[in-house]
Design an enzyme around this catalytic site. Sequence first.
Site, PDB file in Angstrom:
ATOM      1  N   SER A 142      70.532  24.729 -25.589  1.00 40.47           N
ATOM      2  CA  SER A 142      71.752  25.481 -25.251  1.00 40.47           C
ATOM      3  C   SER A 142      71.602  26.038 -23.840  1.00 40.47           C
ATOM      4  CB  SER A 142      71.938  26.648 -26.232  1.00 40.47           C
ATOM      5  OG  SER A 142      72.910  27.555 -25.759  1.00 40.47           O
ATOM      6  N   TYR A 160      68.619  33.668 -31.100  1.00 43.01           N
ATOM      7  CA  TYR A 160      69.176  32.378 -30.674  1.00 43.01           C
ATOM      8  C   TYR A 160      68.612  31.986 -29.304  1.00 43.01           C
ATOM      9  CZ  TYR A 160      72.760  28.807 -29.776  1.00 43.01           C
ATOM     10  OH  TYR A 160      73.408  27.619 -29.519  1.00 43.01           O
ATOM     11  N   LYS A 206      66.225  28.660 -28.547  1.00 39.13           N
ATOM     12  CA  LYS A 206      66.634  27.560 -27.671  1.00 39.13           C
ATOM     13  C   LYS A 206      65.671  27.399 -26.496  1.00 39.13           C
ATOM     14  CE  LYS A 206      70.190  26.266 -30.124  1.00 39.13           C
ATOM     15  NZ  LYS A 206      70.161  24.984 -30.842  1.00 39.13           N
TER      16      LYS A 206
HETATM   17  P1  NAD Z   1      78.572  23.729 -36.215  1.00 39.89           P
HETATM   18  O1  NAD Z   1      78.479  25.042 -36.926  1.00 39.89           O
HETATM   19  O2  NAD Z   1      79.878  23.038 -36.131  1.00 39.89           O
HETATM   20  O3  NAD Z   1      77.505  22.714 -36.821  1.00 39.89           O
HETATM   21  C1  NAD Z   1      76.201  23.103 -37.163  1.00 39.89           C
HETATM   22  C2  NAD Z   1      75.752  22.289 -38.360  1.00 39.89           C
HETATM   23  O4  NAD Z   1      74.398  22.658 -38.661  1.00 39.89           O
HETATM   24  C3  NAD Z   1      76.583  22.585 -39.617  1.00 39.89           C
HETATM   25  O5  NAD Z   1      76.977  21.381 -40.244  1.00 39.89           O
HETATM   26  C4  NAD Z   1      75.643  23.391 -40.481  1.00 39.89           C
HETATM   27  O6  NAD Z   1      75.886  23.248 -41.864  1.00 39.89           O
HETATM   28  C5  NAD Z   1      74.302  22.820 -40.070  1.00 39.89           C
HETATM   29  N1  NAD Z   1      73.184  23.702 -40.404  1.00 39.89           N
HETATM   30  C6  NAD Z   1      73.083  25.041 -40.207  1.00 39.89           C
HETATM   31  N2  NAD Z   1      71.931  25.503 -40.699  1.00 39.89           N
HETATM   32  C7  NAD Z   1      71.264  24.436 -41.209  1.00 39.89           C
HETATM   33  C8  NAD Z   1      70.006  24.257 -41.858  1.00 39.89           C
HETATM   34  N3  NAD Z   1      69.199  25.303 -42.118  1.00 39.89           N
HETATM   35  N4  NAD Z   1      69.647  23.010 -42.231  1.00 39.89           N
HETATM   36  C9  NAD Z   1      70.463  21.956 -42.004  1.00 39.89           C
HETATM   37  N5  NAD Z   1      71.658  22.062 -41.414  1.00 39.89           N
HETATM   38  C10 NAD Z   1      72.053  23.279 -41.015  1.00 39.89           C
HETATM   39  O7  NAD Z   1      78.002  24.040 -34.764  1.00 39.89           O
HETATM   40  P2  NAD Z   1      77.779  23.117 -33.464  1.00 39.89           P
HETATM   41  O8  NAD Z   1      78.386  23.869 -32.353  1.00 39.89           O
HETATM   42  O9  NAD Z   1      78.155  21.706 -33.685  1.00 39.89           O
HETATM   43  O10 NAD Z   1      76.205  23.274 -33.346  1.00 39.89           O
HETATM   44  C11 NAD Z   1      75.335  22.157 -33.227  1.00 39.89           C
HETATM   45  C12 NAD Z   1      74.192  22.539 -32.315  1.00 39.89           C
HETATM   46  O11 NAD Z   1      74.691  22.772 -31.003  1.00 39.89           O
HETATM   47  C13 NAD Z   1      73.456  23.817 -32.719  1.00 39.89           C
HETATM   48  O12 NAD Z   1      72.063  23.634 -32.563  1.00 39.89           O
HETATM   49  C14 NAD Z   1      73.960  24.828 -31.716  1.00 39.89           C
HETATM   50  O13 NAD Z   1      73.051  25.888 -31.501  1.00 39.89           O
HETATM   51  C15 NAD Z   1      74.156  23.968 -30.501  1.00 39.89           C
HETATM   52  N6  NAD Z   1      75.043  24.524 -29.474  1.00 39.89           N
HETATM   53  C16 NAD Z   1      76.375  24.671 -29.716  1.00 39.89           C
HETATM   54  C17 NAD Z   1      77.193  25.199 -28.717  1.00 39.89           C
HETATM   55  C18 NAD Z   1      78.683  25.374 -28.905  1.00 39.89           C
HETATM   56  O14 NAD Z   1      79.346  25.877 -27.988  1.00 39.89           O
HETATM   57  N7  NAD Z   1      79.273  24.994 -30.012  1.00 39.89           N
HETATM   58  C19 NAD Z   1      76.639  25.580 -27.498  1.00 39.89           C
HETATM   59  C20 NAD Z   1      75.278  25.427 -27.289  1.00 39.89           C
HETATM   60  C21 NAD Z   1      74.488  24.880 -28.283  1.00 39.89           C
END
Ligand code: NAD
Length: 243
Positions: free
Chosen positions: A133, A146, A150
């Site tokens: 991230s 968080y 990361k």
């Molecule tokens: P999201 O909430 O849409 O998807 C996250 C998925 O991870 C979900 O399907 C959830 O059920 C699953 N999950 C959560 N805990 C879990 C566990 N213990 N075991 C297995 N699965 C688990 O969110 P997203 O935005 O698609 O996030 C995906 C990745 O991207 C994450 O690592 C997040 O930190 C990272 N990220 C997202 C953003 C953003 O702006 N959305 C920015 C930076 C990083």
Amino acid sequence: MTGGASGIGRATVEAYCENDASVVVGDVDAEAGEAVVDEIADAGGEATFVETDVSEEADVERLVATAVERYGGLDVVFNNAGTEGALADFADYEGADFDDVVGVNLRGAFYGMKHGIRAMLEDGGGSIINTSSVASATGIMGRAGYSASKAGINGMTRAAAMEYARDGIRVNAVLPGIVATSMQDRVAVQRPDATDRYEIEEAMPGRADPRELANVVLFLGSDLASRVTGVCLPVEGGFLVQP
Ligand code: NAD
């Protein structure tokens, strides 16, 4: 591929299946995960769902074993499952909340790397991509655990890239900025002060489409990136280069 039931993970499952990959989807959300696999099957693709809590090593080991047994090996591992965890400033951030988010985001990625690498060593190499991230590279508010998780992913990415480059295993990370997913929706509602500023300050304004992340993961997993390893690649619309 972990966290494949939603957001960036789901878009990446779709991108890989469109490119004729067979994908094993791991997620804690069984209902949403099964729905993704059904959708892939309806479109003529090949995917399997395994209910997985990435903070449990045995679950991740089973996920990797399923890929090897069902599809004959493992070319790409995408450690993407993540949670935003508690949304509180440092003075109010509980230790248990810190452990929870680090347990999923950092320890979960570690298990995926460990068992993915074991399988790839048996099979002549592969590509591992971790979801980090922008929180690993700059200060964001309200997310102590968080941010720590990361930044830890970036460190593990570089260390594993060094350890396994000569075994044909590449290890990279992507650093999303603000992506239109359910996680971002939750954070925006609970901590608007911690997101509004970032959406405005991305050099490319607004939120990224999850597919824009998936496309980069597709590249890093492919032979087009055959010389790319140990890289923590921002995919954030220019957020980090701004003054
Ligand atoms: P999201 O909430 O849409 O998807 C996250 C998925 O991870 C979900 O399907 C959830 O059920 C699953 N999950 C959560 N805990 C879990 C566990 N213990 N075991 C297995 N699965 C688990 O969110 P997203 O935005 O698609 O996030 C995906 C990745 O991207 C994450 O690592 C997040 O930190 C990272 N990220 C997202 C953003 C953003 O702006 N959305 C920015 C930076 C990083």
